[in-house]
Scaffold this motif. Structure first.
Motif, PDB file in Angstrom:
ATOM      1  N   LEU A  84     -14.124  29.142  49.733  1.00 10.03           N
ATOM      2  CA  LEU A  84     -12.660  29.787  49.251  1.00 10.03           C
ATOM      3  C   LEU A  84     -12.612  30.928  50.464  1.00 10.03           C
ATOM      4  O   LEU A  84     -11.458  31.002  50.954  1.00 10.03           O
ATOM      5  CB  LEU A  84     -12.873  30.193  47.975  1.00 10.03           C
ATOM      6  N   ILE A  85     -13.497  31.500  50.768  1.00 11.63           N
ATOM      7  CA  ILE A  85     -13.353  32.527  51.588  1.00 11.63           C
ATOM      8  C   ILE A  85     -13.192  32.154  53.117  1.00 11.63           C
ATOM      9  O   ILE A  85     -12.117  32.644  53.654  1.00 11.63           O
ATOM     10  CB  ILE A  85     -14.734  33.521  51.782  1.00 11.63           C
ATOM     11  N   ALA A  86     -13.978  31.148  53.542  1.00 12.13           N
ATOM     12  CA  ALA A  86     -13.529  30.365  54.702  1.00 12.13           C
ATOM     13  C   ALA A  86     -12.178  29.813  54.835  1.00 12.13           C
ATOM     14  O   ALA A  86     -11.715  30.122  55.888  1.00 12.13           O
ATOM     15  CB  ALA A  86     -14.928  29.394  55.087  1.00 12.13           C
ATOM     16  N   SER A  87     -11.840  29.331  53.586  1.00 13.55           N
ATOM     17  CA  SER A  87     -10.538  28.588  53.881  1.00 13.55           C
ATOM     18  C   SER A  87      -9.517  29.484  54.074  1.00 13.55           C
ATOM     19  O   SER A  87      -8.335  29.505  54.686  1.00 13.55           O
ATOM     20  CB  SER A  87     -10.204  27.928  52.356  1.00 13.55           C
ATOM     21  N   VAL A  88      -9.423  30.805  53.206  1.00  8.30           N
ATOM     22  CA  VAL A  88      -8.400  31.976  53.491  1.00  8.30           C
ATOM     23  C   VAL A  88      -8.755  32.489  54.878  1.00  8.30           C
ATOM     24  O   VAL A  88      -7.639  32.770  55.480  1.00  8.30           O
ATOM     25  CB  VAL A  88      -8.942  33.146  52.425  1.00  8.30           C
ATOM     26  N   LEU A  89      -9.786  32.549  55.433  1.00  4.64           N
ATOM     27  CA  LEU A  89     -10.017  33.101  56.773  1.00  4.64           C
ATOM     28  C   LEU A  89      -9.677  32.141  57.882  1.00  4.64           C
ATOM     29  O   LEU A  89      -9.576  32.534  59.016  1.00  4.64           O
ATOM     30  CB  LEU A  89     -11.519  33.639  57.042  1.00  4.64           C
ATOM     31  N   VAL A  90      -9.225  30.796  57.681  1.00  5.77           N
ATOM     32  CA  VAL A  90      -8.552  29.970  58.479  1.00  5.77           C
ATOM     33  C   VAL A  90      -7.490  30.221  59.320  1.00  5.77           C
ATOM     34  O   VAL A  90      -7.274  30.309  60.344  1.00  5.77           O
ATOM     35  CB  VAL A  90      -8.690  28.381  57.982  1.00  5.77           C
ATOM     36  N   PHE A  91      -6.788  31.083  58.391  1.00 11.96           N
ATOM     37  CA  PHE A  91      -5.120  31.639  58.917  1.00 11.96           C
ATOM     38  C   PHE A  91      -5.773  32.678  59.972  1.00 11.96           C
ATOM     39  O   PHE A  91      -4.596  33.010  60.700  1.00 11.96           O
ATOM     40  CB  PHE A  91      -4.406  31.967  57.972  1.00 11.96           C
ATOM     41  N   VAL A  92      -6.889  33.477  60.199  1.00  9.29           N
ATOM     42  CA  VAL A  92      -7.173  34.359  61.019  1.00  9.29           C
ATOM     43  C   VAL A  92      -8.061  33.769  61.931  1.00  9.29           C
ATOM     44  O   VAL A  92      -8.627  34.584  62.812  1.00  9.29           O
ATOM     45  CB  VAL A  92      -7.949  35.455  60.232  1.00  9.29           C
ATOM     46  N   VAL A  93      -8.334  32.579  62.172  1.00  8.41           N
ATOM     47  CA  VAL A  93      -9.026  31.879  63.086  1.00  8.41           C
ATOM     48  C   VAL A  93     -10.636  31.624  62.906  1.00  8.41           C
ATOM     49  O   VAL A  93     -10.885  30.649  63.274  1.00  8.41           O
ATOM     50  CB  VAL A  93      -8.807  32.201  64.632  1.00  8.41           C
ATOM     51  N   ILE A  94     -11.059  32.499  62.357  1.00  6.78           N
ATOM     52  CA  ILE A  94     -12.532  32.594  62.066  1.00  6.78           C
ATOM     53  C   ILE A  94     -12.865  31.712  61.115  1.00  6.78           C
ATOM     54  O   ILE A  94     -14.103  31.181  60.859  1.00  6.78           O
ATOM     55  CB  ILE A  94     -13.061  34.173  61.819  1.00  6.78           C
ATOM     56  N   GLY A  95     -11.974  31.124  60.191  1.00 10.19           N
ATOM     57  CA  GLY A  95     -12.416  30.444  59.206  1.00 10.19           C
ATOM     58  C   GLY A  95     -12.951  28.861  59.522  1.00 10.19           C
ATOM     59  O   GLY A  95     -13.978  28.486  58.847  1.00 10.19           O
ATOM     60  N   LEU A  96     -12.432  28.271  60.482  1.00 10.58           N
ATOM     61  CA  LEU A  96     -13.175  27.177  61.122  1.00 10.58           C
ATOM     62  C   LEU A  96     -14.777  27.283  61.330  1.00 10.58           C
ATOM     63  O   LEU A  96     -15.510  26.314  60.951  1.00 10.58           O
ATOM     64  CB  LEU A  96     -12.240  26.586  62.315  1.00 10.58           C
ATOM     65  N   PRO A  97     -14.874  28.149  62.445  1.00 13.84           N
ATOM     66  CA  PRO A  97     -16.595  28.330  62.386  1.00 13.84           C
ATOM     67  C   PRO A  97     -17.159  28.476  61.163  1.00 13.84           C
ATOM     68  O   PRO A  97     -18.256  28.167  60.903  1.00 13.84           O
ATOM     69  CB  PRO A  97     -16.532  29.644  63.262  1.00 13.84           C
TER      70      PRO A  97
END
Length: 131
Positions: A84-97
């Motif tokens: 969930l945290i990574a999915s939210v951070l996808v919008f800030v580009v760091i979520g994919l890594p």
């Protein structure tokens, strides 16, 4: 001579049946649950099935087997939080890594669980949030 007839030497063979108190333990559902967790990056529902299996079968075997179910339950909930945290951070580009790191984390935890299960012992670091 001692009067004892000579007996042919018979090789020592491990008994095929476990000794009393060391009854065989069925690890099939634990293996299925680990496999379902490993399939999670490719499907959307297998981890849910895995955690349901872990909750249902927890407490029905020896302590080391229950530790595997606990490890799987923790892997599911921690992975869900990290996802969930990574999915939210996808919008800030760091979520994919982070999603890639989450997949690697999941694979490593499942392999560690498989290895411990094969050795018929509890997994290491059950309470860890990392690996």
């Amino acid at each position: 001579m001692s009067g004892n007839p000579l007996q042919p030497h018979e090789p020592q063979v491990e008994p095929s049946e476990p000794p009393p108190g060391g009854a065989p333990v069925d690890t099939t559902m634990v293996l299925v649950s680990y496999g379902l967790l490993l399939a999670q990056p490719f499907t959307a529902f297998t981890a849910i099935i895995s955690v349901v299996i872990a909750y249902v079968y927890r407490g029905k075997g020896p302590e080391w087997l229950d530790d595997h179910y606990r490890y799987q339950i923790r892997t599911f909930w921690i992975g869900l939080l990290y996802g969930l945290i990574a999915s939210v951070l996808v919008f800030v580009v760091i979520g994919l890594p982070l999603l890639l790191a989450l997949t690697i984390w999941l694979i490593v935890r499942c392999i560690k669980g498989f290895k411990a299960l094969q050795e018929r012992r509890s997994p290491d670091n059950i309470d860890s949030w990392l690996i």
